[in-house]
Design a protein around this motif. Structure first.
Motif, PDB file in Angstrom:
ATOM      1  N   MET A  36       0.849  -1.213   0.000  1.00 19.41           N
ATOM      2  CA  MET A  36       0.000   0.000   0.000  1.00 19.41           C
ATOM      3  C   MET A  36       0.873   1.247   0.000  1.00 19.41           C
ATOM      4  O   MET A  36       0.631   2.179  -0.772  1.00 19.41           O
ATOM      5  CB  MET A  36      -0.937  -0.044   1.218  1.00 19.41           C
ATOM      6  N   GLY A  37       1.911   1.265   0.820  1.00 27.39           N
ATOM      7  CA  GLY A  37       2.790   2.438   0.890  1.00 27.39           C
ATOM      8  C   GLY A  37       3.539   2.680  -0.416  1.00 27.39           C
ATOM      9  O   GLY A  37       3.671   3.822  -0.867  1.00 27.39           O
ATOM     10  N   TYR A  38       4.018   1.596  -1.050  1.00 26.18           N
ATOM     11  CA  TYR A  38       4.727   1.753  -2.327  1.00 26.18           C
ATOM     12  C   TYR A  38       3.762   2.222  -3.419  1.00 26.18           C
ATOM     13  O   TYR A  38       4.133   3.034  -4.271  1.00 26.18           O
ATOM     14  CB  TYR A  38       5.446   0.451  -2.707  1.00 26.18           C
ATOM     15  N   ALA A  39       2.526   1.726  -3.387  1.00 26.47           N
ATOM     16  CA  ALA A  39       1.510   2.193  -4.354  1.00 26.47           C
ATOM     17  C   ALA A  39       1.251   3.684  -4.154  1.00 26.47           C
ATOM     18  O   ALA A  39       1.099   4.442  -5.130  1.00 26.47           O
ATOM     19  CB  ALA A  39       0.214   1.393  -4.191  1.00 26.47           C
ATOM     20  N   LEU A  40       1.226   4.131  -2.911  1.00 25.33           N
ATOM     21  CA  LEU A  40       1.030   5.565  -2.622  1.00 25.33           C
ATOM     22  C   LEU A  40       2.199   6.385  -3.160  1.00 25.33           C
ATOM     23  O   LEU A  40       2.000   7.459  -3.741  1.00 25.33           O
ATOM     24  CB  LEU A  40       0.895   5.779  -1.112  1.00 25.33           C
ATOM     25  N   ALA A  41       3.424   5.894  -2.969  1.00 26.81           N
ATOM     26  CA  ALA A  41       4.606   6.627  -3.445  1.00 26.81           C
ATOM     27  C   ALA A  41       4.579   6.747  -4.977  1.00 26.81           C
ATOM     28  O   ALA A  41       4.851   7.815  -5.533  1.00 26.81           O
ATOM     29  CB  ALA A  41       5.878   5.930  -2.974  1.00 26.81           C
ATOM     30  N   ALA A  62      12.594  -0.503  -5.197  1.00 21.05           N
ATOM     31  CA  ALA A  62      12.417   0.929  -4.966  1.00 21.05           C
ATOM     32  C   ALA A  62      11.738   1.541  -6.182  1.00 21.05           C
ATOM     33  O   ALA A  62      12.178   1.309  -7.304  1.00 21.05           O
ATOM     34  CB  ALA A  62      13.771   1.588  -4.739  1.00 21.05           C
ATOM     35  N   PRO A  63      10.668   2.313  -6.014  1.00 22.42           N
ATOM     36  CA  PRO A  63      10.029   2.948  -7.169  1.00 22.42           C
ATOM     37  C   PRO A  63      10.968   3.963  -7.818  1.00 22.42           C
ATOM     38  O   PRO A  63      11.658   4.698  -7.115  1.00 22.42           O
ATOM     39  CB  PRO A  63       8.814   3.668  -6.563  1.00 22.42           C
ATOM     40  N   PRO A 209      -7.999  -1.909  -6.744  1.00 24.16           N
ATOM     41  CA  PRO A 209      -6.559  -2.135  -6.674  1.00 24.16           C
ATOM     42  C   PRO A 209      -5.881  -1.091  -5.786  1.00 24.16           C
ATOM     43  O   PRO A 209      -6.302   0.072  -5.768  1.00 24.16           O
ATOM     44  CB  PRO A 209      -6.093  -1.978  -8.127  1.00 24.16           C
ATOM     45  N   LYS A 210      -4.830  -1.501  -5.067  1.00 24.38           N
ATOM     46  CA  LYS A 210      -4.137  -0.587  -4.157  1.00 24.38           C
ATOM     47  C   LYS A 210      -3.620   0.651  -4.898  1.00 24.38           C
ATOM     48  O   LYS A 210      -3.607   1.746  -4.346  1.00 24.38           O
ATOM     49  CB  LYS A 210      -3.001  -1.320  -3.426  1.00 24.38           C
ATOM     50  N   ARG A 211      -3.195   0.464  -6.158  1.00 23.50           N
ATOM     51  CA  ARG A 211      -2.659   1.575  -6.929  1.00 23.50           C
ATOM     52  C   ARG A 211      -3.740   2.626  -7.201  1.00 23.50           C
ATOM     53  O   ARG A 211      -3.452   3.820  -7.154  1.00 23.50           O
ATOM     54  CB  ARG A 211      -2.080   1.018  -8.230  1.00 23.50           C
ATOM     55  N   ARG A 212      -4.966   2.185  -7.512  1.00 21.04           N
ATOM     56  CA  ARG A 212      -6.042   3.155  -7.749  1.00 21.04           C
ATOM     57  C   ARG A 212      -6.487   3.798  -6.433  1.00 21.04           C
ATOM     58  O   ARG A 212      -6.747   5.006  -6.356  1.00 21.04           O
ATOM     59  CB  ARG A 212      -7.230   2.478  -8.445  1.00 21.04           C
TER      60      ARG A 212
END
Ligand code: C5P
Length: 232
Positions: A36-41, A62-63, A209-212
């Motif tokens: 979830m945190g990486y999707a937010l970043a 790492a994004p 989806p977590k990304r959306r």
């Protein structure tokens, strides 16, 4: 513009679990994967923000285009967040921070020595979200979102956290809901925002989806930020 709604803003995200050492070999942790945190970043980056990701130990790459600050313990996460927080316009704390750590991490491996039980003494870690809530700028230009995962009384506990930690938004996750929780790529959440000192508005989002979901969270959080006139 519409494609870069966070252009010019600094976004600070925390993600992943923490690890609290017991001895040089063992640690206490939790099931957080950091998804979830990486999707937010990634979402914040794609929305035009300058992103700092404070990440506990996770298996994710790492994004690209995100400043990453890797930490292990809650104390290290606290130190990283306190150094980045003053410049953050939007902060989202999605990390699953260990509430307690061993009072003493043994310097050598803890041995069995024929024991059948072992007592561990733990001490509370700093609450990073509560610290940020108590330190945010008072002009409304700095907004903070927390997460809450509960196994029971989700909304009551989440509303309490929102108000006690002075968050502008809290995302409540029900661990028992299908398609929600740790290792999934989707999430089912309820978003809480304070209406006054005692009560909260609640908005239930559908499974997505977590990304959306990340984009939905960031757009809502940004809309809560006060537009402070810039001095030129
Ligand atoms: O109180 P609880 O741990 O359930 O609150 C969860 C929220 O608080 C999450 O946003 C989490 O990142 C944050 N938190 C924190 N520091 C802690 C514990 C939780 O920032 N020590």
């Amino acid at each position: 513009g519409a494609t870069a709604p966070l252009a010019g803003l600094n976004v600070l995200i925390t993600a992943g679990p923490t690890q609290e050492p017991l001895d040089p070999i063992r640690y206490l942790t939790n099931h957080s994967t950091g998804k979830m945190g990486y999707a937010l970043a990634e979402a914040a980056r794609d929305m035009g923000a300058t992103v700092t990701l404070v990440s506990g130990p996770v298996a994710l790459d790492a994004p690209a285009g995100v400043r990453i600050d890797r930490v292990t313990t809650a104390q290290e996460m606290f130190e990283a967040v306190s150094s980045h927080f003053p410049e953050a316009d939007l902060t989202v704390m999605a990390a699953a921070v260990g509430d307690f750590r061993p009072v003493n991490a043994a310097s050598e491996k803890i041995k069995k020595h024929g024991r059948t039980t072992l007592e561990l003494e733990l001490t509370a870690n700093p609450d990073i979200l509560a610290w940020a809530g108590s330190r945010k700028r008072t002009d409304g230009s700095q907004v903070i979102c927390g997460f809450a995962m509960e196994t029971q009384h989700l909304i009551e506990n989440a509303a309490k956290k929102l108000l006690e930690k002075h968050c502008d938004m809290l995302v409540a996750n029900n661990l028992r809901e299908p398609g929600a929780g740790f290792a999934t790529d989707t999430n089912v959440v309820t978003i809480l925002t304070p209406t006054d000192e005692q009560t909260a508005d609640i908005e239930q989002l559908s499974r997505m989806p977590k990304r959306r979901l990340a984009g939905e969270i960031l757009n809502r959080l940004n809309s809560l930020r006060a537009q402070v006139p810039q001095t030129v």
